[in-house]
Design a protein around this motif. Structure first.
Motif, mmCIF file in Angstrom:
data_model
loop_
_atom_site.group_PDB
_atom_site.id
_atom_site.type_symbol
_atom_site.label_atom_id
_atom_site.label_comp_id
_atom_site.label_asym_id
_atom_site.label_seq_id
_atom_site.Cartn_x
_atom_site.Cartn_y
_atom_site.Cartn_z
ATOM 1 N N GLY A 31 -21.470 17.067 -14.715
ATOM 2 C CA GLY A 31 -20.896 16.188 -13.698
ATOM 3 C C GLY A 31 -20.444 16.948 -12.452
ATOM 4 O O GLY A 31 -19.991 18.091 -12.552
ATOM 5 N N PRO A 32 -20.546 16.317 -11.275
ATOM 6 C CA PRO A 32 -20.077 16.954 -10.053
ATOM 7 C C PRO A 32 -18.558 17.160 -10.087
ATOM 8 O O PRO A 32 -17.851 16.438 -10.779
ATOM 9 C CB PRO A 32 -20.440 15.959 -8.943
ATOM 10 C CG PRO A 32 -21.376 14.983 -9.559
ATOM 11 C CD PRO A 32 -21.144 15.008 -11.038
ATOM 12 N N PRO A 33 -18.047 18.132 -9.330
ATOM 13 C CA PRO A 33 -16.601 18.384 -9.317
ATOM 14 C C PRO A 33 -15.842 17.275 -8.598
ATOM 15 O O PRO A 33 -16.427 16.470 -7.862
ATOM 16 C CB PRO A 33 -16.475 19.709 -8.557
ATOM 17 C CG PRO A 33 -17.687 19.752 -7.686
ATOM 18 C CD PRO A 33 -18.776 19.046 -8.457
ATOM 19 N N ALA A 34 -14.532 17.271 -8.789
ATOM 20 C CA ALA A 34 -13.655 16.308 -8.113
ATOM 21 C C ALA A 34 -13.731 16.512 -6.603
ATOM 22 O O ALA A 34 -14.039 17.598 -6.121
ATOM 23 C CB ALA A 34 -12.220 16.496 -8.597
ATOM 24 N N ALA A 35 -13.422 15.437 -5.852
ATOM 25 C CA ALA A 35 -13.432 15.489 -4.387
ATOM 26 C C ALA A 35 -12.151 14.845 -3.853
ATOM 27 O O ALA A 35 -12.196 13.765 -3.260
ATOM 28 C CB ALA A 35 -14.674 14.800 -3.849
ATOM 29 N N PRO A 36 -10.973 15.494 -4.065
ATOM 30 C CA PRO A 36 -9.716 14.921 -3.567
ATOM 31 C C PRO A 36 -9.766 14.690 -2.062
ATOM 32 O O PRO A 36 -10.304 15.504 -1.318
ATOM 33 C CB PRO A 36 -8.671 15.985 -3.921
ATOM 34 C CG PRO A 36 -9.284 16.762 -5.036
ATOM 35 C CD PRO A 36 -10.763 16.762 -4.750
ATOM 36 N N GLY A 37 -9.203 13.563 -1.642
ATOM 37 C CA GLY A 37 -9.223 13.204 -0.225
ATOM 38 C C GLY A 37 -10.483 12.477 0.169
ATOM 39 O O GLY A 37 -10.600 11.983 1.290
ATOM 40 N N ILE A 38 -11.448 12.403 -0.738
ATOM 41 C CA ILE A 38 -12.681 11.661 -0.499
ATOM 42 C C ILE A 38 -12.809 10.597 -1.589
ATOM 43 O O ILE A 38 -12.698 9.421 -1.330
ATOM 44 C CB ILE A 38 -13.921 12.584 -0.494
ATOM 45 C CG1 ILE A 38 -13.798 13.604 0.653
ATOM 46 C CG2 ILE A 38 -15.202 11.771 -0.365
ATOM 47 C CD1 ILE A 38 -14.839 14.685 0.630
ATOM 48 N N ALA A 39 -13.021 11.036 -2.817
ATOM 49 C CA ALA A 39 -13.204 10.107 -3.930
ATOM 50 C C ALA A 39 -11.903 9.792 -4.651
ATOM 51 O O ALA A 39 -11.856 8.885 -5.465
ATOM 52 C CB ALA A 39 -14.214 10.673 -4.912
ATOM 53 N N SER A 40 -10.856 10.541 -4.374
ATOM 54 C CA SER A 40 -9.562 10.299 -4.997
ATOM 55 C C SER A 40 -8.459 10.690 -4.021
ATOM 56 O O SER A 40 -8.703 11.399 -3.050
ATOM 57 C CB SER A 40 -9.425 11.101 -6.300
ATOM 58 O OG SER A 40 -9.477 12.495 -6.034
ATOM 59 N N VAL A 41 -7.256 10.234 -4.310
ATOM 60 C CA VAL A 41 -6.097 10.541 -3.474
ATOM 61 C C VAL A 41 -5.841 12.051 -3.527
ATOM 62 O O VAL A 41 -5.862 12.653 -4.592
ATOM 63 C CB VAL A 41 -4.860 9.757 -3.972
ATOM 64 C CG1 VAL A 41 -3.592 10.234 -3.299
ATOM 65 C CG2 VAL A 41 -5.072 8.266 -3.747
ATOM 66 N N ARG A 42 -5.605 12.638 -2.351
ATOM 67 C CA ARG A 42 -5.305 14.075 -2.296
ATOM 68 C C ARG A 42 -3.875 14.326 -2.778
ATOM 69 O O ARG A 42 -3.632 15.161 -3.630
ATOM 70 C CB ARG A 42 -5.484 14.605 -0.884
ATOM 71 C CG ARG A 42 -5.389 16.109 -0.779
ATOM 72 C CD ARG A 42 -5.612 16.640 0.632
ATOM 73 N NE ARG A 42 -6.773 16.119 1.307
ATOM 74 C CZ ARG A 42 -8.013 16.574 1.203
ATOM 75 N NH1 ARG A 42 -8.261 17.583 0.405
ATOM 76 N NH2 ARG A 42 -9.012 16.019 1.868
ATOM 77 N N ASP A 78 -0.717 11.908 1.606
ATOM 78 C CA ASP A 78 -2.148 11.924 1.923
ATOM 79 C C ASP A 78 -2.874 11.044 0.912
ATOM 80 O O ASP A 78 -3.512 11.537 -0.014
ATOM 81 C CB ASP A 78 -2.663 13.370 1.880
ATOM 82 C CG ASP A 78 -4.038 13.535 2.503
ATOM 83 O OD1 ASP A 78 -4.626 12.535 2.947
ATOM 84 O OD2 ASP A 78 -4.520 14.685 2.538
ATOM 85 N N ALA A 79 -2.740 9.725 1.083
ATOM 86 C CA ALA A 79 -3.237 8.778 0.080
ATOM 87 C C ALA A 79 -4.532 8.067 0.479
ATOM 88 O O ALA A 79 -5.023 7.237 -0.262
ATOM 89 C CB ALA A 79 -2.159 7.736 -0.216
ATOM 90 N N LYS A 80 -5.099 8.387 1.641
ATOM 91 C CA LYS A 80 -6.338 7.720 2.058
ATOM 92 C C LYS A 80 -7.519 8.260 1.265
ATOM 93 O O LYS A 80 -7.593 9.458 0.985
ATOM 94 C CB LYS A 80 -6.596 7.950 3.547
ATOM 95 C CG LYS A 80 -5.608 7.244 4.440
ATOM 96 C CD LYS A 80 -5.915 7.528 5.901
ATOM 97 C CE LYS A 80 -4.849 6.917 6.787
ATOM 98 N NZ LYS A 80 -5.022 7.330 8.179
#
Length: 177
Positions: free
Chosen positions: A63-74, A79-81
């Motif tokens: 599986g691809p790694p996490a992407a905080p700030g893109i696919a999940s809250v940073r 920084d919740a967008k």
């Protein structure tokens, strides 16, 4: 006509199924009720989150790694967008009188959380330190081991037509960064 009865399950992705299973069963007390071994090196596990609903997780060995700030809250709340098409957070319904105990349980388990019950209202800030008649939901926010933002939410009032007061924004209203 399409007629749904509620949410059956929400399917998320984890980095480590053993760690995720421990968190959801031992910290959040959500029983694991179904496991699936996927072809090609993956798993899909289902946890009972109450009320006939479930939260499920996929795990893939490649599986691809996490992407905080893109696919999940940073980082909530500063920084919740998140990106269009992503999941911002998952809220579990909880009785209001259980919120303080939930804070204690998260603290005992060493889970990062808001350390206070957040009172959401219609003020310009969107929240109040104090409980008052304008508070419509009370929340505790926290993250799971995968960085997924979760919420325990207790609705504190019945909604009516007066609660719909804003015109929906359009893509044309979007400010490009």
């Amino acid at each position: 006509m399409i007629k749904t009865k509620g949410i059956n399950h929400v399917a998320l992705v984890c980095r480590d199924m053993q760690e995720t299973t421990k968190f959801y069963t031992q910290v959040l007390n959500m029983p694991l009720f179904k496991t699936v071994e996927l072809p090609g090196g993956g798993q899909h596990f289902f946890f009972d989150c109450g009320g006939g609903s479930a939260v499920a997780f996929f795990w893939w060995e490649d599986g691809p790694p996490a992407a905080p700030g893109i696919a999940s809250v940073r980082k909530f709340p500063m920084d919740a967008k998140t990106a269009v098409g992503s999941m911002n957070h998952l809220a579990f319904d909880m009785a209001e009188e259980e919120l303080e105990a939930a804070l204690d349980r998260l603290e005992e388990a060493g889970v990062e959380h808001t350390h206070t019950v957040v009172n959401h209202d219609d003020s310009p800030a969107g929240m109040s330190r104090e409980m008052h008649e304008g508070v419509f939901v009370r929340s505790v926010y926290f993250t799971d081991p995968n960085g997924i933002m979760l919420e325990f939410a207790a609705t504190t009032k019945q909604f009516g037509p007066g609660d719909i007061t804003h015109k929906p924004a359009t893509a044309a209203d979007r400010v490009e960064a």
